[in-house]
Motif scaffolding. Structure first.
Motif, mmCIF file in Angstrom:
data_model
loop_
_atom_site.group_PDB
_atom_site.id
_atom_site.type_symbol
_atom_site.label_atom_id
_atom_site.label_comp_id
_atom_site.label_asym_id
_atom_site.label_seq_id
_atom_site.Cartn_x
_atom_site.Cartn_y
_atom_site.Cartn_z
ATOM 1 N N ARG A 87 40.212 30.368 40.880
ATOM 2 C CA ARG A 87 41.464 30.564 40.252
ATOM 3 C C ARG A 87 41.892 29.959 38.756
ATOM 4 O O ARG A 87 41.731 30.436 38.085
ATOM 5 N N GLN A 106 38.254 30.745 36.172
ATOM 6 C CA GLN A 106 38.737 31.596 35.385
ATOM 7 C C GLN A 106 39.287 31.337 33.895
ATOM 8 O O GLN A 106 40.012 32.548 33.757
ATOM 9 N N ASP A 157 38.988 39.865 48.079
ATOM 10 C CA ASP A 157 39.746 40.281 47.134
ATOM 11 C C ASP A 157 39.753 41.581 46.433
ATOM 12 O O ASP A 157 40.098 41.421 45.165
ATOM 13 N N GLY A 208 42.436 38.990 44.029
ATOM 14 C CA GLY A 208 42.889 37.550 44.722
ATOM 15 C C GLY A 208 43.422 37.606 46.253
ATOM 16 O O GLY A 208 44.550 38.225 46.663
ATOM 17 N N HIS A 209 43.940 36.716 47.508
ATOM 18 C CA HIS A 209 44.051 36.929 48.035
ATOM 19 C C HIS A 209 45.114 35.557 48.382
ATOM 20 O O HIS A 209 45.765 35.200 49.228
ATOM 21 N N GLY A 221 40.542 32.517 44.986
ATOM 22 C CA GLY A 221 40.186 34.037 44.990
ATOM 23 C C GLY A 221 39.782 34.283 42.935
ATOM 24 O O GLY A 221 40.605 33.623 42.718
ATOM 25 N N VAL A 222 39.026 35.403 43.645
ATOM 26 C CA VAL A 222 39.045 36.145 42.479
ATOM 27 C C VAL A 222 40.450 36.960 42.014
ATOM 28 O O VAL A 222 40.291 37.937 42.429
ATOM 29 N N ILE A 223 40.707 37.352 40.963
ATOM 30 C CA ILE A 223 41.587 38.037 39.702
ATOM 31 C C ILE A 223 40.881 38.878 38.783
ATOM 32 O O ILE A 223 40.001 38.062 37.860
ATOM 33 N N TYR A 254 31.475 33.304 46.607
ATOM 34 C CA TYR A 254 32.259 33.218 45.362
ATOM 35 C C TYR A 254 30.217 33.214 44.641
ATOM 36 O O TYR A 254 30.322 32.195 45.434
#
Length: 416
Positions: A14, A17, A52, A89-90, A95-97, A226
């Motif tokens: 996170r 990003q 995610d 996101g998890h 995670g990726v959002i 990722y």
């Protein structure tokens, strides 16, 4: 379209990003998260089981091997694009959002030279509910027939109010790349975290907007891992996500009017504020989704800043469906001229009627023994009659409303 590298620890993702902070994502999400919008990702497949992306990926179609649009073991590209657009996101810090975390992804697996073609994939996406199509692929074919097929498919999408977003290319030169260069598509270049153009981002008239495109974190095609990538692919994914935010917030706007909001709110870094827009590298500037969502911007013409395919020009009978704001203004001027002619004719008719009434009145008076002769009456024409003011007649500007001699005083990264 870009080189990638694995990223290890999920709890570091996170904070890596940087593009989300640059695009004011936290403020954006208070207004829109892309709910109710489907974004097609035409690529090498999407890993729908990634933690995610679970729940945000529709069934889609695999044009390469049949079945579901699941990527091969070494294919991460499509999954990374999907996560940039609609990853949720998890966890709070892991995670990726994506920029539009509540949008749905329609995966369409079609890439390279062994499939039926990008044109077939675009048509499928249009016919299966996508209102935004992300094509983070770029073709510079020697076959004009192949390029024409792709451009025809983009025109098909636009005719059905679907916005096609494409990466401008990673060659670092001015070659055209399709479908980004197809009439009706929105071509996207990449910028670094200081707002400067990434050195390998293609330039040219097909670049309409720019967005973050270096060191962008995305999800991997297998498992829950990722990776990090750089290129106009990532930038196109951010623009597709921004379009999804707007389509959710403004469901009545056309694809061109969505593009208009992105264009009218785009900014340049301070070091580039002397550029005349559209610039060959920046286009109209770097997207600002928060401003695009909040600012009071007239809807504009149906197709906005998009170049309208010839096939749609031929079908556009009404001036309101013109090919650009400039052509719309020309149509408006024509309408104004028609109203002016009608007004002049109307005045002439009224004048004739008045003249006949005056003559008849004089004749009646003479026959009744009343005063006669011109001395007793104001003759029509002695005093000039002021022309009727036509409310539609006003000077229309011939300037392209998207041509901004003085670029916006934007700051990159923007302040929260």
């Amino acid at each position: 379209m870009f080189a990638s590298a694995p990223v290890a620890a999920a709890d570091q993702i996170r904070e890596m990003q940087w593009a989300l902070e640059a695009l004011n994502a936290d403020s954006v999400w208070k207004i829109s998260k892309g709910q109710g919008v489907t974004v097609a990702v035409i690529d090498d497949g999407v890993n729908s089981s990634h933690v995610d992306l679970q729940g945000n990926v529709l069934e889609g179609k695999d044009f390469m091997d049949g079945g579901s649009a699941t990527p091969d073991a070494d294919d991460d590209h499509g999954t990374a694009m999907a996560a940039i657009i609609a990853g949720h996101g998890h966890g709070a810090d892991a995670g990726v959002i994506g920029l539009a975390p509540e949008a749905k992804i329609l995966p369409v697996r079609e890439f390279g030279t062994n499939g039926p073609g990008t044109d077939v994939a675009i048509r499928y996406a249009v016919d299966n509910g996508a209102s935004v199509i992300n094509v983070s692929q770029c073709f510079d074919s020697t076959s004009q027939e192949e390029l024409d097929k792709v451009s025809t498919a983009v025109a098909y999408a636009l005719s059905r109010d679907v916005l096609v977003v494409g990466g401008a290319g990673n060659d670092g030169d001015s070659r055209k790349c399709y479908p980004a260069a197809s009439p009706g598509a929105l071509g996207v270049g990449a910028v670094k975290n200081d707002g400067q153009i990434w050195e390998n981002s293609n330039s040219g008239a097909h670049v309409a907007l720019t967005a973050p495109g270096t060191n962008i974190v995305g999800a991997k095609g297998k498992g829950n891992g990722y990776r990090s990538g750089t290129g106009t692919s990532d930038a196109a994914a951010y623009v597709s996500a921004a379009a999804a935010l707007l389509r959710s917030k403004f469901p009545d706007l056309t694809a061109g009017q969505i593009a208009n909001r992105l264009v009218k709110t785009a900014v340049l870094p301070d070091t580039e504020k002397g550029l005349s827009l559209p610039d060959k590298s920046y286009g109209y500037g770097i997207i600002q989704p928060l401003s695009a969502l909040k600012d009071d911007i007239p809807a504009g013409s149906k197709y906005g800043p998009l170049t309208v395919p010839e096939s749609l020009k031929e079908k556009s009978a009404a001036p309101e469906a013109g090919t650009s704001d400039e052509e719309q203004e020309k149509a408006d001027q024509k309408a104004m001229l028609i109203w002016a002619v009608i007004a002049v004719v109307g005045l002439a008719v009224i004048g004739l009627i008045v003249l006949l009434i005056v003559k008849r009145s004089r004749r009646n008076r003479n026959s009744n023994g009343g005063p006669g002769g011109p001395a007793g009456y104001l003759q029509y024409g002695q005093q000039p009659v002021p022309p009727h003011q036509n409310p539609y007649q006003q000077q229309a500007s011939q300037q392209n409303p998207y041509q901004q001699p003085t670029p916006p005083q934007g700051q990159w990264p923007p302040q929260q």
